[in-house]
Design a protein around this motif. Structure first.
Motif, short mmCIF file in Angstrom:
data_model
loop_
_atom_site.label_atom_id
_atom_site.label_comp_id
_atom_site.label_asym_id
_atom_site.label_seq_id
_atom_site.Cartn_x
_atom_site.Cartn_y
_atom_site.Cartn_z
N LEU A 57 -0.06 1.03 -44.23
CA LEU A 57 0.87 1.52 -43.22
C LEU A 57 0.17 1.50 -41.87
CD1 LEU A 57 2.02 4.75 -45.10
CD2 LEU A 57 3.06 2.48 -45.22
N ASP A 58 0.85 1.06 -40.85
CA ASP A 58 0.34 1.14 -39.49
C ASP A 58 0.56 2.59 -39.03
OD1 ASP A 58 -0.03 1.18 -36.73
OD2 ASP A 58 1.00 -0.73 -36.41
N ALA A 59 -0.51 3.34 -38.86
CA ALA A 59 -0.41 4.77 -38.52
C ALA A 59 0.40 4.99 -37.24
CB ALA A 59 -1.79 5.39 -38.39
N ALA A 60 0.29 4.07 -36.29
CA ALA A 60 1.01 4.21 -35.02
C ALA A 60 2.49 3.88 -35.14
CB ALA A 60 0.36 3.33 -33.96
N SER A 61 2.93 3.40 -36.30
CA SER A 61 4.33 3.01 -36.44
C SER A 61 5.23 4.14 -36.93
CB SER A 61 4.45 1.81 -37.39
OG SER A 61 4.30 2.19 -38.74
N LEU A 62 4.67 5.35 -37.15
CA LEU A 62 5.50 6.46 -37.60
C LEU A 62 6.53 6.80 -36.53
CD1 LEU A 62 6.16 8.57 -39.74
CD2 LEU A 62 4.51 10.08 -38.63
N ASP A 63 7.79 6.79 -36.92
CA ASP A 63 8.89 7.03 -35.99
C ASP A 63 9.68 8.25 -36.48
OD1 ASP A 63 11.00 6.97 -34.21
OD2 ASP A 63 11.80 5.05 -34.91
N THR A 64 9.63 9.34 -35.70
CA THR A 64 10.37 10.55 -36.03
C THR A 64 11.60 10.73 -35.13
OG1 THR A 64 9.14 11.99 -34.54
CG2 THR A 64 8.25 11.71 -36.78
N LYS A 65 11.88 9.73 -34.31
CA LYS A 65 13.01 9.75 -33.36
C LYS A 65 12.78 10.73 -32.21
CE LYS A 65 15.32 6.89 -35.98
NZ LYS A 65 14.89 5.53 -35.91
N ASN A 66 11.49 11.06 -31.97
CA ASN A 66 11.15 11.93 -30.86
C ASN A 66 9.85 11.38 -30.26
OD1 ASN A 66 9.65 14.10 -29.49
ND2 ASN A 66 11.30 15.44 -30.18
N LYS A 67 9.97 10.71 -29.11
CA LYS A 67 8.84 9.99 -28.52
C LYS A 67 7.63 10.90 -28.28
CE LYS A 67 7.56 6.98 -24.73
NZ LYS A 67 7.96 6.22 -23.57
N LYS A 68 7.85 12.08 -27.74
CA LYS A 68 6.73 12.98 -27.45
C LYS A 68 6.03 13.41 -28.74
CE LYS A 68 5.58 17.16 -24.89
NZ LYS A 68 6.07 18.25 -24.05
N ARG A 69 6.81 13.75 -29.76
CA ARG A 69 6.21 14.14 -31.05
C ARG A 69 5.47 12.95 -31.66
NH1 ARG A 69 10.28 16.79 -34.27
NH2 ARG A 69 11.27 14.75 -34.39
N ASP A 70 6.05 11.75 -31.59
CA ASP A 70 5.40 10.57 -32.16
C ASP A 70 4.06 10.30 -31.48
OD1 ASP A 70 7.57 10.34 -33.82
OD2 ASP A 70 8.47 8.64 -32.76
N GLU A 71 4.00 10.46 -30.16
CA GLU A 71 2.73 10.28 -29.44
C GLU A 71 1.70 11.32 -29.91
OE1 GLU A 71 3.81 10.41 -25.30
OE2 GLU A 71 4.75 8.43 -25.38
N HIS A 72 2.16 12.56 -30.13
CA HIS A 72 1.26 13.60 -30.60
C HIS A 72 0.76 13.28 -32.02
CE1 HIS A 72 0.36 18.07 -31.56
NE2 HIS A 72 -0.69 17.48 -31.07
N LEU A 73 1.63 12.77 -32.89
CA LEU A 73 1.23 12.41 -34.25
C LEU A 73 0.21 11.27 -34.26
CD1 LEU A 73 4.65 12.71 -36.07
CD2 LEU A 73 2.65 14.20 -36.36
N ARG A 74 0.28 10.39 -33.27
CA ARG A 74 -0.68 9.28 -33.17
C ARG A 74 -2.03 9.74 -32.60
NH1 ARG A 74 4.19 6.69 -30.83
NH2 ARG A 74 5.13 5.59 -32.60
#
Length: 171
Positions: A57-74
């Motif tokens: 899995l590409d770790a940066a490809s996680l999409d939660t439909k919330n850009k700010k949260r996705d940036e934090h998860l990365r």
């Protein structure tokens, strides 16, 4: 299962496969859901019916439909995708179980930390040259140094669900 699954090499059909996560947050009041949009993998079915393989899995490809949260998860608070761009699941053995089940013994690697991860998959579909496995299992994120937890908002285990379609690799 042995009738539908032929010996040889199999390739993950990334377009027809999904890997998703869900986790309760805000003290269990909200469930955050996300899908990895970049997945890859391959496997080999051996003559004895067992199998080995790898899912990436590409770790940066996680999409939660919330850009700010996705940036934090990365970020380094969670997946640290800049330093650990891949999450891998290495199947050490997969053996046919009862009915349409497959008993899988694997190694999950997140943030460069590897842990054993057993799971049960189900053969959901099989046709000429393709098969789909489905599974759901839980992961303790603390085992992978995913410890960020502002004000104790994140509790419990993360649930991973996957529907993985594999196609026979050309000979």
């Amino acid at each position: 299962m042995t009738v539908a699954v032929e010996t040889g090499l199999w390739q993950l059909d990334a377009v027809a496969s999904t890997v998703a996560v869900r986790h309760k947050t805000i003290w269990g009041l909200v469930t955050v859901k996300g899908t990895f949009t970049a997945v890859g993998g391959q496997g080999e079915v051996r003559p004895d019916g067992s199998a080995v393989g790898t899912l990436t899995l590409d770790a940066a490809s996680l999409d939660t439909k919330n850009k700010k949260r996705d940036e934090h998860l990365r970020s380094a608070d969670f997946f640290d995708a800049a330093n650990h761009p891949e999450i891998t699941f290495a199947v050490r053995s997969a053996e046919p179980g009862d009915g349409d089940t497959v008993q899988v013994s694997g190694q999950l690697t997140v943030r460069g930390i590897s842990r054993p991860q057993p799971l049960t998959a189900r053969l959901a579909a099989a046709d000429d040259g393709a098969l789909t496995l489905e599974t759901e299992f839980t992961v303790d994120r603390a085992e992978f140094d995913l410890n960020w937890n502002q004000m104790g908002m994140i509790r419990g285990l993360t649930t991973v669900t996957a529907a993985l379609r594999f196609v026979r690799s050309p000979a």
